[in-house]
Design an enzyme around this catalytic site. Structure first.
Site, PDB file in Angstrom:
ATOM      1  N   SER A   1       0.791  -1.178  -0.061  1.00 36.19           N
ATOM      2  CA  SER A   1      -0.121   0.030   0.010  1.00 36.19           C
ATOM      3  C   SER A   1       0.791   1.152  -0.018  1.00 36.19           C
ATOM      4  O   SER A   1       1.479   1.372  -0.939  1.00 36.19           O
ATOM      5  CB  SER A   1      -0.982  -0.051   1.067  1.00 36.19           C
ATOM      6  OG  SER A   1      -2.049   0.925   1.054  1.00 36.19           O
TER       7      SER A   1
ATOM      8  N   ASP B   1      -9.433  -4.526  -5.819  1.00 33.98           N
ATOM      9  CA  ASP B   1      -8.967  -3.486  -4.823  1.00 33.98           C
ATOM     10  C   ASP B   1      -9.833  -2.356  -5.121  1.00 33.98           C
ATOM     11  O   ASP B   1      -9.661  -1.558  -6.060  1.00 33.98           O
ATOM     12  CB  ASP B   1      -7.443  -3.200  -5.081  1.00 33.98           C
ATOM     13  CG  ASP B   1      -6.843  -2.448  -3.990  1.00 33.98           C
ATOM     14  OD1 ASP B   1      -7.477  -1.684  -3.287  1.00 33.98           O
ATOM     15  OD2 ASP B   1      -5.676  -2.621  -3.896  1.00 33.98           O
TER      16      ASP B   1
ATOM     17  N   HIS C   1      -8.044  -5.014  -1.360  1.00 33.66           N
ATOM     18  CA  HIS C   1      -6.466  -4.446  -1.210  1.00 33.66           C
ATOM     19  C   HIS C   1      -5.643  -5.148  -0.289  1.00 33.66           C
ATOM     20  O   HIS C   1      -4.319  -5.442  -0.589  1.00 33.66           O
ATOM     21  CB  HIS C   1      -6.855  -3.152  -0.451  1.00 33.66           C
ATOM     22  CG  HIS C   1      -5.596  -2.277  -0.132  1.00 33.66           C
ATOM     23  ND1 HIS C   1      -4.818  -1.933  -1.153  1.00 33.66           N
ATOM     24  CD2 HIS C   1      -4.831  -2.132   0.881  1.00 33.66           C
ATOM     25  CE1 HIS C   1      -3.925  -1.048  -0.889  1.00 33.66           C
ATOM     26  NE2 HIS C   1      -3.459  -1.157   0.321  1.00 33.66           N
TER      27      HIS C   1
END
Length: 723
Positions: free
Chosen positions: A592, A667, A699
Site C-alpha cells: 500500500s 482492490d 486491497h
C-alpha cells in the site's frame, strides 16, 4: 492510510527452540503461538469484580477483590444456550460464549445471538438465569445500530434504513431506489475523519440521526469480475483527487411521528460532516463541518427539531490540514460541558468546552498523545485515557481531573499497556507486554498500591521455535532533529563475521506504526520467517507515520514520499555501516503506502536495493481518492508540481534491479490502474517488471491465499538475493 494497512502479526525474539516457522505459520502462527491471556476482561458496574472468558470461550468467569481475584465460573455456554432456547423458541447452536457480552449492572449483561433467520439482542439476569429478548433484526440487516435502551434497532437493507422496536414492528425510514443514494452507511466519506458509523440514536431513544449520501455524480469505477464465463463489471463509486466528490447531508428521523428533518449544514456541497454527537438533552446535534480543502473546521450546533444552525461554537484552521477524528464526550451531570480532542497545539489532547463554545481549560499533559478515551469516574469528575509516551514506543493509562486538569499516570512499566479502572476507581486492571515480556496481567489497588499478579505468560515459543533476536534501533531524522524508532532482526546463529542479505520492510504512511515496545517490538511472523531463512530484517518508522504528534506528520504535506524517503535513507545508511550487511544483496518490501515507498526507492534511488516487492502500490496520487489524497497532497489543480514530483510513472525509465508488483484485482482502495499504468510505463521504457495478480482479492490478500502470497514473496527474494 489506516484502511490500507496489511495485517501486522505478532512475533518474538527470545526463545530458542527446535525448528523454524513454516510458511503457513506466517499467517496462522499468531493464533497457534499467542501468549497466554485472559479473554475479554470487563469490570462489573457497582462491584469490585471483573469477568472474562476462559481460554476455550466456553465459560464466563468472575474474579472478585473479596476472593483475592481467584477465578470462579458464573455462566457457561450450556447455561446460556438453555436460556436462549426458552426465550427464542428455537433450537440453539452456541459453540462459544458471545464475545460482545456487556455488563449493564451488577446483575445483568446483554449480548447478541444470530440464528438462521434473526439477529437477537438479549439481556441475561444472573440471579434468575433468564434471558429476555430486547430487539431482533433480520439476518440480512447490516450496520445494526441499537438505541441506548436496546429496545429499538436501526439497520440497513441495501442502501435504505429500517427500524424495529421491542414489539417487533418494522418501519421503513428511507425508500430510495436510485443507484448512488445511500442512507445510514458507515462508509461515508470513505470512513475518513474518524467515521465508524452512519446512524446515531438520541439519548431519549426516540430520534435517529443518519447520513444521507448522494454519490450519483461520482464517477463509476469498474472492477472486473472473473467468475462468470464471460467476465462482468462491478462498478464502485470512486472519487479521484481533484474530481467530483460525494454530497452528504445529515437527517433526523423522529420515530414517534415519522417526521424527517435535514440539518441545515449550509456551505459547499462537497464538504465533510463528522464528529456527530447528540446533546444529552436530545434537543441539539453537534457536527464538525470540514471544508473539502480540509484546512478549516467549524464545530456547529443544530436544532434537532427544525434543523436550524444555532451557532458555530468555534473554528479550527491550519496551513496544512485539520483532521477531526473523535466525537465529543459530554461530562456526566454537566450537560453544558464536553471534551474535544485536537492536535492543534502539537499533540492530540483533551480540551474542556462549554456548549456556548468557550474553552474552559486544556486537559493536556506534557507531550502525551491521547490514543483512546476510557471511562469517566463514578462521580463524573475524572476521565481515564490511554496515552502514547516514550517517543511513540509506549502506551500508558492516565487519569485527569476535569475540574483542575491534574493528571496522574496509573501504569509504570515501560511497554504497551491495556488497562482500565474499576467503576469505583479503587482497582486497576493492567495488561501489558514489552520486548522481553510476552504478557503480564496484574490488578493493583489504587489506595495502597498493592498488586496481585493474575498471569505472567511464559514465552510461547520456548522449546518449539528457533527464533531470531530482535534488537531496538534508535536513529535520527534526515533533518537531524527528531528521534526515530526502528528494529533489526538477526538470523539465528548470527555470525558478525559473515555477510548477510537484507530484507528492508517498510510502510511509512500516516496512521500506521510498525515499531512499538510490545511483544515483540511489532515484528510480524513473516519478518521472523525471513530472518530464519538467513536475512537481516530491518524496519523503521519515518516522519509522517503515527503516534508522534502534529509536526512529525505535517512535514509530508503536499510532497508525500519526500521526507519519508529521506528518513528511510538514514536506515539504509545505518545498515550499510554494519560489516555483516551485504550491501549488494539488499531487498525491500512494502504494501500500500509501503508499496508506494518501495517502488519510489526503485526508481528514485535505483542503486540501493537489488530486489523489491511492492504490494498494492500507489503509483500516482491523482489516481487515489479525494478524502485521503487531498488531505496530504491538496488537489492536482492546487498542487500540480507536488503531484508531478511524487508520481512514479515518468520515472519508470530509472528502474534498475528486480521488481515484482502484486495487486488484488478487486482492490477498491488502491485501484489496479496504479500498477497497470506503471507496467505500461515500464514497457515503454524497455524495463522488465514481474507482475502477479490475485483475481478475487481486494486491497489485502487474506485467508489461505495469504500463505500463497508470502511463499511467492519469500521465493522471489531467495531467487535474487541468495547466493
Amino acid at each position: 492510510m489506516k484502511k490500507l494497512l496489511i495485517l501486522f502479526l505478532l512475533g518474538s525474539s527470545l526463545a530458542y527452540g527446535q525448528r523454524n516457522f513454516t510458511i503457513e505459520e506466517t499467517v496462522f502462527g499468531p493464533r497457534q503461538f499467542a501468549p497466554q491471556n485472559l479473554v475479554l476482561p470487563q469490570w462489573i458496574p457497582g462491584a469490585e469484580a471483573f469477568t472474562h472468558l476462559d481460554a476455550q470461550y466456553q465459560n464466563l468467569e468472575i474474579r472478585e477483590a473479596a476472593n483475592n481475584w481467584q477465578p470462579m465460573r458464573i455462566l457457561s455456554v450450556g447455561d446460556l444456550a438453555e436460556a436462549l432456547k426458552i426465550a427464542t423458541g428455537e433450537t440453539i447452536k452456541l459453540s462459544n460464549f458471545p464475545t460482545d457480552y456487556k455488563w449493564i449492572n451488577a446483575n445483568t449483561l446483554n449480548f447478541s445471538y444470530q440464528s438462521a433467520q434473526q439477529q437477537y439482542y438479549l439481556v441475561y439476569d444472573i440471579r434468575d438465569k433468564k434471558t429476555t429478548i430486547l430487539s431482533k433484526t433480520p439476518v440480512s440487516g447490516r450496520n445494526v445500530e441499537r438505541s441506548d435502551d436496546y429496545r429499538k434497532a436501526a439497520y440497513l437493507i441495501g442502501n435504505n434504513i429500517e427500524l424495529t422496536d421491542a414489539s417487533g414492528k418494522t418501519t421503513r425510514v428511507t425508500t430510495d431506489k436510485v443507484d448512488g443514494l445511500v442512507n445510514g452507511s458507515d462508509y461515508t466519506h470513505r470512513q475518513e475523519f474518524g467515521i465508524t458509523k452512519g446512524m446515531w440514536w438520541s439519548p431519549d431513544n426516540e430520534k435517529l440521526l443518519y447520513y444521507r449520501k448522494d454519490e450519483t455524480m461520482v464517477s463509476d469505477y469498474p472492477l472486473i469480475q472473473w467468475s462468470d464465463r464471460v467476465a462482468t463489471v462491478k462498478n464502485i463509486r470512486y472519487p479521484m483527487a481533484g474530481m467530483k466528490s460525494e454530497e452528504v447531508s445529515l437527517v433526523v428521523y423522529d420515530s414517534r411521528n415519522q417526521q424527517k428533518t435535514t440539518l441545515k449544514t449550509d456551505g459547499p456541497k462537497e464538504q465533510y460532516l463528522t464528529l456527530c454527537t447528540w446533546d444529552p438533552s436530545g434537543k441539539f446535534v453537534y457536527v464538525g463541518v470540514l471544508n473539502r480543502g480540509q484546512n478549516h473546521l467549524k464545530l456547529n450546533k443544530y436544532d434537532a427539531t427544525s434543523g436550524a444552525l444555532i451557532k458555530t461554537l468555534f473554528e479550527e484552521e491550519s496551513s496544512s490540514w485539520v483532521e477531526p477524528l473523535h466525537a465529543l464526550r459530554f461530562v456526566p451531570n454537566k450537560n453544558d460541558q464536553f471534551l474535544y480532542q485536537t492536535d492543534r497545539d502539537g499533540f492530540n489532547q483533551l480540551y474542556l468546552y462549554n456548549t456556548e463554545g468557550k474553552l474552559i481549560r486544556s486537559l493536556g499533559y506534557d507531550n502525551v498523545i491521547v490514543e483512546s478515551l476510557g471511562d469517566f469516574s463514578a462521580d463524573g469528575k475524572k476521565i481515564s485515557y490511554t496515552g502514547v509516551t516514550n517517543n511513540g514506543l509506549d502506551r500508558h493509562l492516565f487519569q485527569v481531573d476535569i475540574n483542575t486538569g491534574k493528571t496522574q499516570q496509573l501504569t509504570n512499566e515501560s511497554g504497551v499497556h491495556q488497562a482500565s479502572l474499576s467503576h469505583n476507581g479503587n482497582y486497576l486492571y493492567d495488561q501489558y507486554s514489552n520486548l522481553t515480556t510476552a504478557n503480564k496481567i496484574v490488578v493493583r489497588s489504587i489506595g495502597n498500591k498493592k498488586s496481585t499478579t493474575l498471569l505472567e505468560a511464559s514465552n510461547p515459543f520456548q522449546g518449539k521455535i528457533d527464533l531470531p533476536t530482535i534488537e531496538p534501533v534508535a536513529l535520527t531524522s534526515a533533518d537531524g532533529k527528531t528521534p526515530l524508532n526502528g528494529r533489526i532482526i538477526y538470523p539465528p546463529n548470527f555470525d558478525a563475521t559473515k555477510k548477510y542479505p537484507v530484507l528492508y520492510y517498510l510502510y511509512g504512511g500516516s496512521h500506521a506504526q510498525l515499531v512499538q515496545n510490545k511483544w515483540l517490538y511489532g515484528a510480524g511472523y513473516f519478518d521472523l520467517y525471513m530472518a530464519q531463512q538467513g536475512y537481516v530484517v530491518f524496519t523503521m518508522d519515518n516522519r509522517g507515520s503515527d503516534a508522534r504528534g502534529r509536526d512529525f506528520t505535517r512535514v509530508t504535506h503536499r510532497e508525500l514520499g519526500k521526507a519519508e524517503m529521506a528518513d528511510q535513507l538514514q536506515g539504509v545508511a545505518y545498515l550499510k555501516n554494519k560489516p555483516f550487511v551485504d550491501s549488494k544483496r539488499m531487498g525491500i518490501f512494502g504494501w500500500s503506502f509501503g508499496g508506494f515507498m518501495t517502488t519510489s526507492f526503485m526508481v528514485n534511488q535505483p542503486d540501493i536495493f537489488h530486489t523489491a516487492v511492492a504490494g498494492g502500490p500507489v503509483i500516482d496520487w491523482k489516481f487515489y481518492e479525494v478524502m485521503y489524497g487531498e488531505r496530504y497532497m491538496d488537489s492536482p489543480q492546487e498542487n500540480p508540481e507536488g503531484y508531478k514530483s511524487t508520481s512514479l510513472l515518468h520515472k519508470a525509465k530509472q528502474l534498475k534491479g528486480n521488481l515484482m508488483i502484486i495487486h488484488g484485482a478487486q482492490d477498491p482502495v488502491v485501484v489496479q490502474q496504479h500498477s497497470m499504468e506503471f507496467i505500461e510505463a515500464c514497457i515503454k521504457a524497455g524495463k522488465q517488471v514481474d507482475y502477479f495478480l490475485y483475481p478475487t482479492h481486494e486491497h489485502n490478500v487474506l485467508g489461505k491465499d495469504r500463505i500463497h502470497m508470502y511463499d511467492k514473496i519469500a521465493k522471489y527474494f531467495d531467487i535474487h538475493l541468495k547466493k
